[in-house]
Design an enzyme around this catalytic site. Sequence first.
Site, PDB file in Angstrom:
ATOM      1  N   SER A  13     -41.580 -13.061  13.836  1.00 16.43           N
ATOM      2  CA  SER A  13     -41.317 -13.637  12.515  1.00 16.43           C
ATOM      3  C   SER A  13     -39.952 -14.307  12.431  1.00 16.43           C
ATOM      4  CB  SER A  13     -41.423 -12.537  11.446  1.00 16.43           C
ATOM      5  OG  SER A  13     -40.595 -11.437  11.780  1.00 16.43           O
ATOM      6  N   TYR A 154     -28.760   1.227  21.898  1.00 15.91           N
ATOM      7  CA  TYR A 154     -29.375  -0.061  22.249  1.00 15.91           C
ATOM      8  C   TYR A 154     -29.336  -0.276  23.765  1.00 15.91           C
ATOM      9  CZ  TYR A 154     -30.173  -5.128  22.010  1.00 15.91           C
ATOM     10  OH  TYR A 154     -30.668  -6.411  22.170  1.00 15.91           O
ATOM     11  N   ALA A 156     -29.131   1.979  26.116  1.00 16.58           N
ATOM     12  CA  ALA A 156     -30.058   2.919  26.767  1.00 16.58           C
ATOM     13  C   ALA A 156     -31.493   2.412  26.636  1.00 16.58           C
ATOM     14  CB  ALA A 156     -29.920   4.304  26.145  1.00 16.58           C
ATOM     15  N   LYS A 158     -32.521  -0.661  26.310  1.00 12.74           N
ATOM     16  CA  LYS A 158     -32.748  -1.882  27.103  1.00 12.74           C
ATOM     17  C   LYS A 158     -32.704  -1.586  28.606  1.00 12.74           C
ATOM     18  CE  LYS A 158     -33.429  -4.739  23.704  1.00 12.74           C
ATOM     19  NZ  LYS A 158     -34.747  -5.351  23.512  1.00 12.74           N
ATOM     20  N   ILE A 187     -27.238 -14.400  21.682  1.00 14.29           N
ATOM     21  CA  ILE A 187     -28.054 -15.520  21.211  1.00 14.29           C
ATOM     22  C   ILE A 187     -27.912 -15.597  19.687  1.00 14.29           C
ATOM     23  CG2 ILE A 187     -30.397 -16.496  21.174  1.00 14.29           C
ATOM     24  CD1 ILE A 187     -29.315 -16.091  24.062  1.00 14.29           C
TER      25      ILE A 187
HETATM   26  P1  NAP Z   1     -34.031 -10.523  15.122  1.00 13.91           P
HETATM   27  O1  NAP Z   1     -33.669 -11.907  14.753  1.00 13.91           O
HETATM   28  O2  NAP Z   1     -33.349  -9.391  14.439  1.00 13.91           O
HETATM   29  O3  NAP Z   1     -35.629 -10.355  14.963  1.00 13.91           O
HETATM   30  C1  NAP Z   1     -36.225  -9.154  15.309  1.00 13.91           C
HETATM   31  C2  NAP Z   1     -37.721  -9.284  15.258  1.00 13.91           C
HETATM   32  O4  NAP Z   1     -38.294  -8.028  15.661  1.00 13.91           O
HETATM   33  C3  NAP Z   1     -38.255  -9.585  13.861  1.00 13.91           C
HETATM   34  O5  NAP Z   1     -39.334 -10.476  13.966  1.00 13.91           O
HETATM   35  C4  NAP Z   1     -38.732  -8.220  13.374  1.00 13.91           C
HETATM   36  O6  NAP Z   1     -39.836  -8.276  12.474  1.00 13.91           O
HETATM   37  C5  NAP Z   1     -39.219  -7.608  14.674  1.00 13.91           C
HETATM   38  N1  NAP Z   1     -39.308  -6.155  14.601  1.00 13.91           N
HETATM   39  C6  NAP Z   1     -38.299  -5.258  14.415  1.00 13.91           C
HETATM   40  N2  NAP Z   1     -38.795  -4.016  14.403  1.00 13.91           N
HETATM   41  C7  NAP Z   1     -40.134  -4.125  14.596  1.00 13.91           C
HETATM   42  C8  NAP Z   1     -41.193  -3.183  14.682  1.00 13.91           C
HETATM   43  N3  NAP Z   1     -40.971  -1.878  14.578  1.00 13.91           N
HETATM   44  N4  NAP Z   1     -42.454  -3.644  14.881  1.00 13.91           N
HETATM   45  C9  NAP Z   1     -42.693  -4.972  14.999  1.00 13.91           C
HETATM   46  N5  NAP Z   1     -41.725  -5.912  14.916  1.00 13.91           N
HETATM   47  C10 NAP Z   1     -40.472  -5.482  14.715  1.00 13.91           C
HETATM   48  O7  NAP Z   1     -33.816 -10.267  16.695  1.00 13.91           O
HETATM   49  P2  NAP Z   1     -33.571 -11.305  17.886  1.00 13.91           P
HETATM   50  O8  NAP Z   1     -32.118 -11.524  17.999  1.00 13.91           O
HETATM   51  O9  NAP Z   1     -34.484 -12.462  17.767  1.00 13.91           O
HETATM   52  O10 NAP Z   1     -33.988 -10.382  19.129  1.00 13.91           O
HETATM   53  C11 NAP Z   1     -35.276 -10.428  19.723  1.00 13.91           C
HETATM   54  C12 NAP Z   1     -35.268  -9.562  20.966  1.00 13.91           C
HETATM   55  O11 NAP Z   1     -34.290 -10.033  21.882  1.00 13.91           O
HETATM   56  C13 NAP Z   1     -34.932  -8.098  20.692  1.00 13.91           C
HETATM   57  O12 NAP Z   1     -35.662  -7.267  21.556  1.00 13.91           O
HETATM   58  C14 NAP Z   1     -33.459  -8.026  21.041  1.00 13.91           C
HETATM   59  O13 NAP Z   1     -33.047  -6.738  21.371  1.00 13.91           O
HETATM   60  C15 NAP Z   1     -33.398  -8.990  22.206  1.00 13.91           C
HETATM   61  N6  NAP Z   1     -32.048  -9.516  22.454  1.00 13.91           N
HETATM   62  C16 NAP Z   1     -31.424 -10.266  21.502  1.00 13.91           C
HETATM   63  C17 NAP Z   1     -30.134 -10.748  21.754  1.00 13.91           C
HETATM   64  C18 NAP Z   1     -29.374 -11.600  20.760  1.00 13.91           C
HETATM   65  O14 NAP Z   1     -28.218 -11.909  21.039  1.00 13.91           O
HETATM   66  N7  NAP Z   1     -29.947 -12.010  19.642  1.00 13.91           N
HETATM   67  C19 NAP Z   1     -29.520 -10.441  22.971  1.00 13.91           C
HETATM   68  C20 NAP Z   1     -30.192  -9.676  23.901  1.00 13.91           C
HETATM   69  C21 NAP Z   1     -31.467  -9.225  23.626  1.00 13.91           C
HETATM   70  P3  NAP Z   1     -39.612  -8.100  10.872  1.00 13.91           P
HETATM   71  O15 NAP Z   1     -38.843  -9.314  10.465  1.00 13.91           O
HETATM   72  O16 NAP Z   1     -40.980  -8.071  10.310  1.00 13.91           O
HETATM   73  O17 NAP Z   1     -38.827  -6.843  10.721  1.00 13.91           O
END
Ligand code: NAP
Length: 246
Positions: A13, A154, A156, A158, A187
Amino acid sequence: MTEKKVAVVTGASRGIGRAIACELASRGMFVIINYNGSREKAEEVKAEIEAKGGEGEACQCNVADYEACRSFFKEIVRKHGHIDVLVNNAGITKDGLLMAMTEEDFSRVVDTNLKGTFHCIRHVSRQMLKQRSGRIVNLASVVGICGNAGQANYAASKAGVIGLTKSAAKELASRGITVNAIAPGFIRTDMTEVLSDKVKEETAKMIPMGSFGEPKDVAKAAVFLASEEARYITGQVLCVDGGMAM
Ligand code: NAP
């Protein structure tokens, strides 16, 4: 039965998941846009995909709930007949220093990021094993490789995703299923938007390329790992981090 390849992207989303969903749809896949609470945003992603001539549907499922995941995948198979790609992207943070971290904050992060990834792999693998084909891409993080003060839970979760990826890759390789991880650095999404300007500046200094990445940078890597071109790549962790973890 859906003729197109079917891709499931959890947490699609917003942020990185949204970019991955749009990119997969632009390559001709039918995309299941999973969300937990953000229904309207998931519908917006569907509308964006359709406006560009693609196809997809928004589906609610809390990945931290094992039984909900079972029903979610069962319903997708019933409706579409097959699942070709799973991107385990849903993730949360609950940051805090170790000495102040509550058990609840540790568990919630592990339940979503690590157990959620296990739940989805567990339920999708039944179908992929039958098909004798599939692509699984898990979102890890450079923090799971290097650690980060204030993110023990977090990091742990990952690091666990990386171990899970390699183990699943070994178990599923002989059946034509690849399992890889992407480890993004920092990101620009809602997840990093909460950081103060000072932290953002200091973090950018640790990135050899000098700035945060965009969701599209990660989406391009995910689409590659989900493609036929990546058929001989499994059990790998691809850092998309501007050089941060090298
Ligand atoms: P984000 O913008 O916070 O979006 C998180 C997404 O995960 C949302 O669509 C949310 O849905 C969904 N979500 C959370 N809990 C959920 C659950 N229990 N069941 C189903 N969906 C769930 O995060 P992002 O930055 O795009 O990160 C995406 C992935 O990349 C994550 O795994 C994060 O750890 C990883 N990551 C991100 C970064 C970064 O710098 N952004 C760096 C390294 C890794 P709702 O909106 O419906 O809650």
